[in-house]
Design an enzyme around this catalytic site. Structure first.
Site, PDB file in Angstrom:
ATOM      1  NE  ARG A 188     -11.785 -10.030   5.404  1.00 39.77           N
ATOM      2  CZ  ARG A 188     -12.968 -10.886   5.254  1.00 39.77           C
ATOM      3  NH1 ARG A 188     -13.828 -10.459   5.915  1.00 39.77           N
ATOM      4  NH2 ARG A 188     -12.864 -11.968   4.531  1.00 39.77           N
ATOM      5  CB  CYS A 192      -4.223  -1.978   7.335  1.00 40.06           C
ATOM      6  SG  CYS A 192      -3.143  -3.199   6.743  1.00 40.06           S
ATOM      7  CG  LEU A 204     -22.740   0.311  10.041  1.00 45.00           C
ATOM      8  CD1 LEU A 204     -24.400   0.294   9.971  1.00 45.00           C
ATOM      9  CD2 LEU A 204     -22.251   1.492  10.417  1.00 45.00           C
ATOM     10  N   GLY A 232      -7.797  -0.627  14.991  1.00 45.41           N
ATOM     11  CA  GLY A 232      -6.424  -0.716  15.001  1.00 45.41           C
ATOM     12  C   GLY A 232      -5.650  -1.211  14.079  1.00 45.41           C
ATOM     13  CG  PHE A 273      -8.503  -5.154  -1.675  1.00 48.33           C
ATOM     14  CD1 PHE A 273      -8.522  -3.647  -1.321  1.00 48.33           C
ATOM     15  CD2 PHE A 273      -8.424  -5.611  -2.960  1.00 48.33           C
ATOM     16  CE1 PHE A 273      -8.087  -2.670  -2.315  1.00 48.33           C
ATOM     17  CE2 PHE A 273      -8.171  -4.478  -3.958  1.00 48.33           C
ATOM     18  CZ  PHE A 273      -8.038  -3.381  -3.688  1.00 48.33           C
ATOM     19  CB  THR A 326      -1.059  -0.105   1.397  1.00 52.86           C
ATOM     20  OG1 THR A 326      -1.569  -1.348   1.318  1.00 52.86           O
ATOM     21  CG2 THR A 326      -1.871   1.138   1.168  1.00 52.86           C
TER      22      THR A 326
HETATM   23  C1  UDX Z   1      -7.994  -4.014   6.936  1.00 53.64           C
HETATM   24  C2  UDX Z   1      -9.012  -4.168   5.514  1.00 53.64           C
HETATM   25  O1  UDX Z   1     -10.242  -4.749   5.864  1.00 53.64           O
HETATM   26  C3  UDX Z   1      -8.364  -5.163   4.669  1.00 53.64           C
HETATM   27  O2  UDX Z   1      -9.085  -4.826   3.385  1.00 53.64           O
HETATM   28  C4  UDX Z   1      -7.127  -4.376   4.325  1.00 53.64           C
HETATM   29  O3  UDX Z   1      -6.298  -4.948   3.152  1.00 53.64           O
HETATM   30  C5  UDX Z   1      -6.199  -4.284   5.429  1.00 53.64           C
HETATM   31  O4  UDX Z   1      -6.966  -3.327   6.567  1.00 53.64           O
HETATM   32  P1  UDX Z   1      -7.327  -5.759   8.932  1.00 53.64           P
HETATM   33  O5  UDX Z   1      -6.316  -4.780   9.255  1.00 53.64           O
HETATM   34  O6  UDX Z   1      -7.049  -7.038   9.043  1.00 53.64           O
HETATM   35  O7  UDX Z   1      -7.982  -5.382   7.589  1.00 53.64           O
HETATM   36  O8  UDX Z   1      -8.794  -5.461   9.886  1.00 53.64           O
HETATM   37  P2  UDX Z   1     -10.281  -5.381   9.943  1.00 53.64           P
HETATM   38  O9  UDX Z   1     -10.896  -6.412   9.978  1.00 53.64           O
HETATM   39  O10 UDX Z   1     -10.865  -4.638   8.446  1.00 53.64           O
HETATM   40  O11 UDX Z   1     -10.574  -4.462  11.108  1.00 53.64           O
HETATM   41  C6  UDX Z   1      -9.914  -3.354  11.388  1.00 53.64           C
HETATM   42  C7  UDX Z   1     -10.219  -2.634  12.820  1.00 53.64           C
HETATM   43  O12 UDX Z   1     -11.370  -2.264  12.721  1.00 53.64           O
HETATM   44  C8  UDX Z   1      -9.959  -3.845  13.837  1.00 53.64           C
HETATM   45  O13 UDX Z   1      -9.487  -3.180  15.060  1.00 53.64           O
HETATM   46  C9  UDX Z   1     -11.468  -4.058  14.343  1.00 53.64           C
HETATM   47  O14 UDX Z   1     -11.784  -4.575  15.587  1.00 53.64           O
HETATM   48  C10 UDX Z   1     -12.180  -2.795  13.959  1.00 53.64           C
HETATM   49  N1  UDX Z   1     -13.531  -2.784  13.637  1.00 53.64           N
HETATM   50  C11 UDX Z   1     -13.811  -3.390  12.519  1.00 53.64           C
HETATM   51  C12 UDX Z   1     -14.576  -2.253  14.264  1.00 53.64           C
HETATM   52  O15 UDX Z   1     -14.221  -1.661  15.219  1.00 53.64           O
HETATM   53  N2  UDX Z   1     -15.744  -2.377  14.012  1.00 53.64           N
HETATM   54  C13 UDX Z   1     -16.167  -2.924  12.996  1.00 53.64           C
HETATM   55  O16 UDX Z   1     -17.670  -2.992  12.602  1.00 53.64           O
HETATM   56  C14 UDX Z   1     -15.059  -3.659  12.080  1.00 53.64           C
END
Ligand code: UDX
Length: 458
Positions: A151, A264, A254, A261, A149, A121
């Protein structure tokens, strides 16, 4: 195809393993010898469900090798750049050191006809800059930008069957040639109908940061709603259910709570703000500053709520934090809201014990001043308050009766809105959540109102 994967961190290790699974001959390259030795021995250096099994399976086929020498990239037709792009120390902008160094050292291993594929990225404009350097040094090669992308926790599935492929390629013949090479690499997913979009370099780079910004905005939006719910006496989990029933909005991302955190979302939105500013779009992304502020504010709010929960002062209170990883099914503690809250509670004089099924070792490296206890029951013993901050399945499955047998005082804060508030309150717990009404009367044993939607859907 013969493929090299430069950088064997989260992205690169998973990519290398999955490309070998698809039948390609892969060499994974990293300057970190410790990482290479571990991967070579069939061990991933981070926790990712399904990865160790797949790694051992493909090592057994002989199609996957690892090396710490860039010269082993020679002979590959495609070279995937998967190195890290962290935030610069003390700044919002991206630290491009690893991309630039990896790219420069790859140049010596390139042969005519090779395709270099960027997956990291990066700030928009990077691909055009690297393409110019490539044209000068290796005119018979081509650069493509193909953002990833995946996760954490779903990395193998997301790599083997992503929901879309974006190819950023140059115009004309070189672009067609890079597209054909990528189509061949991803042939099996494309045959199953995965969508593929061809774009210019800048658009392909922007897709990734725009997607992460949108997800971060959605999370901060619902967390802002939680702030309003807190003062209005409304329930954000029911609000999210209702909003999610509108197909135009959708229920995913949501979940209100302690915020986002990881490696990414936080750094990507900051890097995007910095890059837009550099390019002269000074006001376009000011809203992302607010998204970041809302997110950071969640952490402060939890510290304050905890203070109230234990009766007004944190000094000497035994607080057990359930969860250190930034999300479940991961041992990643980078910018973890759970750990940041634990550290702030410690600074405020609380005796903090952190437990996590996978992440206590990584957490210890970051915050050695905290106490860690991998065993959940031991961690909860004699606690004055429990804080559920990462929604691991085992924490969601806790019952108020079981927990009551371990703690000193029945205080709990659900930072992810995953527990059944009414059940815990009926069992006599002082239960606080984020964006959900605090009803002291319900601890007197009143039944939950009939209209309540119950446990929020995910
Ligand atoms: C993210 C993107 O989803 C992914 O497409 C990209 O390639 C890298 O960044 P990731 O960092 O693995 O992936 O985490 P993700 O599952 O998206 O969650 C990110 C953060 O958001 C987590 O701390 C999670 O707890 C928080 N989160 C997620 C919330 O607080 N509420 C939600 O509804 C969803």
């Amino acid at each position: 195809m013969r493929i090299s994967v430069i950088g064997c961190g989260y992205l690169g290790a998973v990519h290398a393993v999955c490309m070998a699974k698809l039948g390609h001959d892969v060499v994974g390259i990293d300057i970190d010898e410790r990482k290479i030795e571990a991967l070579h021995a069939g061990r991933a250096v981070f926790y990712e469900p399904g990865l160790p099994e797949l790694l051992r399976e493909v090592l057994g086929t002989g199609r996957l090798k690892f090396s710490s020498s860039m010269s082993d990239a020679k002979g590959a037709q495609l070279h995937f750049l998967c190195v890290g792009t962290p935030q610069q120390e003390g700044k919002y902008a991206t630290d491009m050191r690893y991309v630039d160094e990896a790219f420069a050292s790859l140049l010596d291993s390139l042969e005519p006809g090779n395709v270099v594929v960027g997956k990291s990225t990066v700030p928009v404009g990077t691909a055009a800059r690297l393409a110019d350097a490539l044209a000068e040094r290796s005119p018979d090669t081509v650069l493509a930008w193909n953002p990833e992308f995946l996760r954490e926790g779903f990395a193998v599935k997301d790599t083997l069957s992503p929901d879309r492929f974006i190819y950023g390629v140059p115009d004309g013949e070189p672009g067609a040639w890079a597209t054909a090479a990528l189509d061949e690499v991803y042939a099996s997913a494309l045959a199953l109908g995965t969508r593929r979009l061809i774009a210019d370099y800048a658009t392909a780079e922007l897709v990734k940061v725009a997607a992460n910004s949108f997800l971060a905005t959605k999370i901060s939006f619902i967390n802002a709603m939680a702030e309003v719910c807190d003062v209005a006496g409304a329930d954000v989990t029911v609000l999210a259910e209702a909003l999610g029933m509108d197909d135009r909005i959708g229920r995913r991302y949501l979940n209100a709570g302690i915020g986002f955190g990881g490696g990414c979302l936080p750094k990507d939105i900051r890097a995007f703000i910095a890059r837009a500013d550099e390019l002269g779009a000074h006001q376009a992304l000011t809203f992302l500053r607010e998204v970041d502020d809302i997110n950071v504010r969640r952490r402060v709010r939890v510290v304050e709520l905890t203070r109230t929960l234990v009766g007004g002062s944190l000094l000497g209170q035994r607080i057990t934090v359930l969860g250190a990883a930034f999300k479940p099914d991961s041992d990643d503690v980078r910018d973890s809201p759970a750990l940041s809250i634990a550290a702030q509670l410690h600074l405020n004089g609380a005796e903090v014990t952190v437990t996590d099924p996978r992440a206590t070792l990584a957490a210890q490296v970051r915050f050695p001043e905290l106490t860690y206890e991998p065993n959940l029951e031991t961690a909860m013993l004699r606690a004055d308050a429990l804080l559920l901050l990462t929604e691991w399945r085992e924490y969601q499955a806790l019952t108020p009766e079981f927990a009551a047998g371990l703690v000193r005082r029945r205080n709990i804060l659900d930072g992810r809105n995953v527990l059944d508030l009414h059940r815990w309150r009926l069992a006599g717990w002082n239960f606080r959540a984020i964006g959900r009404p605090y009803d002291s009367a319900s601890t007197d044993g009143r039944a939950a109102p009939k209209w309540v939607a119950g446990k929020p859907g995910k």
